[in-house]
Design an enzyme around this catalytic site. Structure first.
Site: not given
Ligand code: DGL
Length: 272
Positions: A8-9, A40-41, A72-73, A183
């Site tokens: 994950d990020s 990441y978003g 998810n991203t 997440t």
């Molecule tokens: N946890 C990441 C997700 O499920 C995103 C968090 C981020 O923007 O880094 O999308």
């Protein structure tokens, strides 16, 4: 022993890792948190795909049998594009979230809170529509939630005020189901539930993702005893080893990660 790579990020993927450790107690895990490069978003598809590939390459060097994109991203940006380039199967989280939403909604109006990228990508709208074209999806970016979780603020007045402000737009949306489409967000679930009220069911893709991972592994290793039912030992007695890597500060990861996972994170390797 079967080995699962998870990334994950940042801290959010621990919500998925927790379910994986619970449902697949006989597997070892390698968890990569890109704390140094999140969020990441707000990034482009190209950049998120590049980061995903770098991390999948890294997990490949650890000898994983399967990888779970617990973000998810990164799922929306990278799957299925990257999968053919790896010798192991890759599981994402969006399909699991869509499945949960379709099972939960009665009035066929579903909200999805996620990162800017995930909402803009339309990944959830498409995945839900594929399962039930009558469902209407209302997407709402909630980037401030990522920042809260990354700084370890998941309760109290500050977090409550941010959650209230972001979710205000969904008040009159008429949804009966809300997908936690990032997440990081299940770590704010009690505040989100408090703000949305009892009429809205929250969907967290984590558990279904763990079951999808288990069924992929069972197909790959039909003779291994992997699941909780099949396991003779409980997760506590399992010889499984759980390793952690972060591109951020290893000490901060160990402290917050232990709190979020509800389980000791003894050693974390810093990676660049
Ligand atoms: N946890 C990441 C997700 O499920 C995103 C968090 C981020 O923007 O880094 O999308």
């Amino acid at each position: 022993m079967v080995k699962i790579g998870v990334f994950d990020s940042g801290f959010g993927g621990l919500t998925v890792l927790k379910e994986i450790i619970d449902k697949i107690p006989q597997a070892s895990t390698e968890y990569y948190a890109d704390n140094g490069r999140n969020p990441y978003g707000v990034r482009s598809r190209e950049t998120i795909q590049r980061f995903s590939r770098q991390i999948l390459d890294f997990l490949g060097t650890k000898g994983v049998d399967i990888a779970v994109i617990a973000c998810n991203t990164a799922t929306a940006a990278s799957l299925p594009d990257v999968e053919p380039d790896y010798p192991f199967p890759i599981v994402g989280v969006v399909g699991a979230g869509a499945k949960g939403a379709v099972a939960a909604t009665k009035n066929k109006r579903v909200g999805v809170i996620a990162t800017e990228f995930t909402v803009r990508s339309g990944a959830y709208s498409r995945a839900i529509e594929e399962l039930d074209p009558e469902i209407e999806v209302v997407g709402q970016p909630a980037m401030p939630f990522v920042k809260l979780v990354e700084s370890g603020v998941t309760s109290g007045d500050e977090a409550r005020a941010v959650v209230r402000e972001v979710l205000a737009v969904l008040e009159d949306a008429g949804i009966d189901t809300l997908v936690l489409g990032c997440t990081h967000f299940p770590l704010l679930a009690s505040l989100i539930g408090e703000v949305m009220g009892p009429g809205v069911t929250l969907v967290d893709p984590a558990e279904e993702t763990a079951y999808e991972t288990l069924s992929a592994l069972t197909a790959m290793f039909p003779h291994e005893k992997l699941g909780r039912d099949a396991a003779v030992m409980s997760a506590e007695d399992s010889p499984a080893i759980h390793r952690y890597y972060t591109s951020g500060d290893p000490q901060v990861f160990a402290r917050l990660g232990t709190a979020f996972l509800g389980k000791d994170i003894e050693s974390v390797d810093g990676v660049t």
